[in-house]
Scaffold this active site. Structure first.
Site, PDB file in Angstrom:
ATOM      1  N   LYS A  10       0.891  -1.167   0.000  1.00 11.08           N
ATOM      2  CA  LYS A  10       0.000   0.000   0.000  1.00 11.08           C
ATOM      3  C   LYS A  10       0.927   1.213   0.000  1.00 11.08           C
ATOM      4  O   LYS A  10       1.689   1.400   0.959  1.00 11.08           O
ATOM      5  CB  LYS A  10      -0.887  -0.017   1.242  1.00 11.08           C
ATOM      6  CG  LYS A  10      -1.805   1.169   1.372  1.00 11.08           C
ATOM      7  CD  LYS A  10      -2.621   1.059   2.658  1.00 11.08           C
ATOM      8  CE  LYS A  10      -3.591   2.218   2.770  1.00 11.08           C
ATOM      9  NZ  LYS A  10      -4.353   2.146   4.029  1.00 11.08           N
ATOM     10  N   THR A  12       0.818   4.253   0.712  1.00 15.24           N
ATOM     11  CA  THR A  12       0.798   5.206   1.825  1.00 15.24           C
ATOM     12  C   THR A  12       1.319   4.611   3.130  1.00 15.24           C
ATOM     13  O   THR A  12       1.470   5.326   4.114  1.00 15.24           O
ATOM     14  CB  THR A  12      -0.632   5.737   2.055  1.00 15.24           C
ATOM     15  OG1 THR A  12      -1.506   4.632   2.306  1.00 15.24           O
ATOM     16  CG2 THR A  12      -1.116   6.538   0.858  1.00 15.24           C
ATOM     17  N   CYS A  13       1.637   3.336   3.142  1.00 15.03           N
ATOM     18  CA  CYS A  13       2.138   2.642   4.334  1.00 15.03           C
ATOM     19  C   CYS A  13       3.624   2.960   4.523  1.00 15.03           C
ATOM     20  O   CYS A  13       4.428   2.826   3.596  1.00 15.03           O
ATOM     21  CB  CYS A  13       1.913   1.138   4.154  1.00 15.03           C
ATOM     22  SG  CYS A  13       2.840   0.093   5.270  1.00 15.03           S
ATOM     23  N   SER A  14       4.000   3.366   5.727  1.00 11.11           N
ATOM     24  CA  SER A  14       5.402   3.750   5.974  1.00 11.11           C
ATOM     25  C   SER A  14       6.346   2.556   5.826  1.00 11.11           C
ATOM     26  O   SER A  14       7.460   2.710   5.307  1.00 11.11           O
ATOM     27  CB  SER A  14       5.547   4.377   7.361  1.00 11.11           C
ATOM     28  OG  SER A  14       5.191   3.447   8.364  1.00 11.11           O
TER      29      SER A  14
END
Length: 114
Positions: A10, A12-14
């Site tokens: 994903k 936007t996942c850090s």
């Protein structure tokens, strides 16, 4: 020739971003799959779980509110829920050939670069 590297993630996942950065630094070619845009099928998710050599419950994000109802669910029910709600899947998952790693922490990806 080494097997192609594919990261299921994903954007936007850090942890996903950190894993992608490690792959970029390595100079290895890789493909990214945003499994929120390209939804995983049950068969594909089963394949990833097999390559990870874990159970579906092992990659279930247990802190997600939807996971609460899956405490006593079967593997098939967990996979079905993950396919329909990708937030339930731990990420990122990086695959190379017949091996996969859950890259939490992102440095786990280094095992696939050896």
């Amino acid at each position: 020739m080494k097997d192609k590297i594919v990261i299921y993630q994903k954007p936007t996942c850090s942890k996903c971003r950190a894993t992608v950065a490690l792959l970029e630094e390595s100079g290895e070619e890789f493909e990214t799959v945003n499994y929120y845009e390209t939804l995983l099928t049950s068969d594909k998710l089963r394949e990833l779980i097999q390559k990870l050599d874990v159970s579906p419950r092992d990659i279930l994000r247990k802190d997600e509110p939807a996971a609460a109802i899956l405490r006593t669910a079967s593997d098939d029910e967990i996979i079905h829920a993950m396919v329909h709600d990708p937030d339930l899947i731990q990420r990122p998952i990086v695959v190379r050939g017949d091996t996969a790693k859950l890259c939490r922490p992102p440095e786990n990806v280094l095992d696939l670069l050896k």
